[in-house]
Design an enzyme around this catalytic site. Structure first.
Site, PDB file in Angstrom:
ATOM      1  NE  ARG A  51      18.202  -9.225  21.650  1.00 22.31           N
ATOM      2  CZ  ARG A  51      18.154  -8.617  21.327  1.00 22.31           C
ATOM      3  NH1 ARG A  51      18.087  -7.260  21.615  1.00 22.31           N
ATOM      4  NH2 ARG A  51      16.732  -8.730  21.394  1.00 22.31           N
ATOM      5  CE  LYS A 201      38.448 -22.900  16.639  1.00 24.87           C
ATOM      6  NZ  LYS A 201      38.709 -21.586  15.368  1.00 24.87           N
TER       7      LYS A 201
HETATM    8  C1  LIG Z   1      38.249 -21.092  14.953  1.00 25.59           C
HETATM    9  C2  LIG Z   1      38.870 -19.757  14.586  1.00 25.59           C
HETATM   10  C3  LIG Z   1      38.279 -17.854  14.311  1.00 25.59           C
HETATM   11  C4  LIG Z   1      36.861 -18.505  13.989  1.00 25.59           C
HETATM   12  O1  LIG Z   1      36.525 -18.692  15.925  1.00 25.59           O
HETATM   13  P1  LIG Z   1      34.892 -19.405  16.157  1.00 25.59           P
HETATM   14  O2  LIG Z   1      34.788 -19.628  17.110  1.00 25.59           O
HETATM   15  O3  LIG Z   1      34.846 -21.241  15.136  1.00 25.59           O
HETATM   16  O4  LIG Z   1      33.849 -18.598  15.585  1.00 25.59           O
HETATM   17  C5  LIG Z   1      38.395 -17.286  14.894  1.00 25.59           C
HETATM   18  N1  LIG Z   1      40.260 -16.851  14.159  1.00 25.59           N
HETATM   19  C6  LIG Z   1      41.398 -18.203  14.832  1.00 25.59           C
HETATM   20  C7  LIG Z   1      42.219 -17.701  14.265  1.00 25.59           C
HETATM   21  C8  LIG Z   1      40.624 -19.055  14.743  1.00 25.59           C
HETATM   22  O5  LIG Z   1      41.292 -20.863  14.902  1.00 25.59           O
END
Ligand SMILES: *Cc1c(COP(=O)(O)O)cnc(C)c1O
Length: 389
Positions: A51, A201
């Site tokens: 985990r 991202k």
């Molecule tokens: C997308 C995003 C998040 C959240 O991330 P996830 O991986 O979708 O949970 C947090 N902060 C920023 C600046 C983002 O663009």
């Protein structure tokens, strides 16, 4: 301490680790959930249950940690899981300070779950050291949060100046570095205690996984064990394959981020001169209010994200977004393909985002094709407005 390689080298080689068993240069995937106990004593030999003890995490965490200049990194199942783990450490009555323009998922989480948990939340319009100093409640303010450049107007925050004010009040400095990436900004160098990422991202960069990470600053190793307990207890763990994929994606991180930053700069310059555009929001433009801080704080580019306000208002903005061809209308960012989004529509009725704003995540396409595409979409929308068609 040996000097770490340049971030470009670090990302491209993923720290140069090899698989001890096979000499493989690419990391193996290790999905096992369970590990043998010491045969003689039936004791814990090393790892036990995957985990939060997953060997597939090691290299991925080490690379992110090295890129950020941290003392340790933990992977999470998503960016939101990494962020909320930081806030879930708090107790009822604790106070946190954030900018109004912060990732909308965090704002929603704090307003619903954070407040129910008993957290006091202050959102500040102007995120200056003076405003933060005034908002601090002595003995109660536990976290001062930053996101720079921040979604979706790309407000630039002075990490060093705000960290100083926060630390004087005994508060923890947390930063969401998803947009800037450690290629352009390393917040720990400027005073941050904890850096979080949506690995979904730029870190992964190919739009095909959800992941998160938290990195703690040297001297704040206490946070690491705390967050690891959170991760174990709440179970917001990343899958082995996702950890592997994220590592693979990061090998091209430096190259992607620099190319996307350069293309965003060109796109911003094109938009700034366009008659159908009311305002361009990009920290790389000298007209941007945060440009001087961004120049000090970011190195090698101003990021691949920009927004612009369409002169004809919300309807014209939506028309532009619907008329692009090479660029596509979609949420998220940091992938190889360019996407455009009407942000206020996505964020809902209480969004502070201007209704005429479009957000662009610049990908890796040919820049002239991107400029041509936006140009024709803006022209078509302008003609539509003029003829009432
Ligand atoms: C997308 C995003 C998040 C959240 O991330 P996830 O991986 O979708 O949970 C947090 N902060 C920023 C600046 C983002 O663009």
């Amino acid at each position: 301490m040996t000097r770490l390689p340049h971030p470009d080298t670090l990302a491209a080689t993923a720290l140069g680790w090899i698989d001890r068993e096979t000499d493989a240069m690419a990391a193996p995937l290790r999905p096992s959930t369970s590990f043998l106990r010491d045969p003689a004593h039936l004791d814990r030999a090393g790892r036990m249950f995957t985990r939060d003890d997953n060997p597939s995490y090691q290299q991925t965490e080490a690379v992110i940690n090295a890129l950020e200049g941290g003392a340790g990194c933990l992977l999470f199942s998503s960016g939101m899981a990494a962020i909320t783990a930081v806030f879930q450490r708090l107790a009822p009555g604790d106070h946190v300070i954030l900018p109004v323009r912060v990732y909308s998922g965090l704002r929603d989480w704090l307003n619903l779950h954070g407040r129910r948990w008993g957290l006091e939340v202050s959102y500040l319009q102007d995120y200056t050291p003076a405003a933060i100093e005034a908002a601090i409640i002595p003995g109660k303010t536990r976290i001062v949060w930053m996101e720079t450049p921040s979604n979706p107007t790309w407000v630039v925050t002075d990490i060093a100046a705000i960290s100083k004010v926060a630390h004087e009040a005994g508060a923890l400095v947390g930063i969401d570095n998803t947009v800037s990436t450690p290629i352009l900004t390393q917040p720990i160098r400027h005073g941050a205690d904890i850096v979080v990422h949506s690995g979904s991202k730029y870190l992964n960069g190919h739009g095909d996984l959800i992941a998160g990470a938290a990195v703690v600053a040297p001297g704040r190793e206490d946070l690491l064990s705390d967050l690891q307990v959170q991760r174990n207890h709440y179970g917001a763990i990343l899958g082995s394959f996702e950890a592997w994929l994220l590592l693979r994606g990061m090998r091209t991180l430096a190259l992607r981020v620099r190319a996307q930053s350069a293309a965003a700069m060109k796109l911003a310059a094109f938009l700034e001169g366009h008659a159908a555009v009311a305002e361009v929001l990009y920290p790389g433009l000298p007209s941007h209010p945060g440009h001087d801080i961004a120049r000090r704080q970011m190195a090698g580019g101003f990021g691949g994200m920009l927004s612009f306000r369409v002169a004809g208002g919300e309807a014209a903005a939506k028309a532009v977004a619907s008329r692009v061809g090479v660029i596509r209308q979609a949420i998220s960012f940091g992938s190889t393909e360019t996407v455009i989004e009407h942000r206020a529509g996505m964020e809902g009725p209480d969004s502070p985002t201007p209704r005429d704003l479009l957000r662009i995540s610049v990908g890796l396409e040919n820049i002239d094709e991107l400029i041509g595409d936006l140009g024709q979409a803006l022209e078509a929308a302008t003609i539509q407005k003029e003829t009432g068609a």
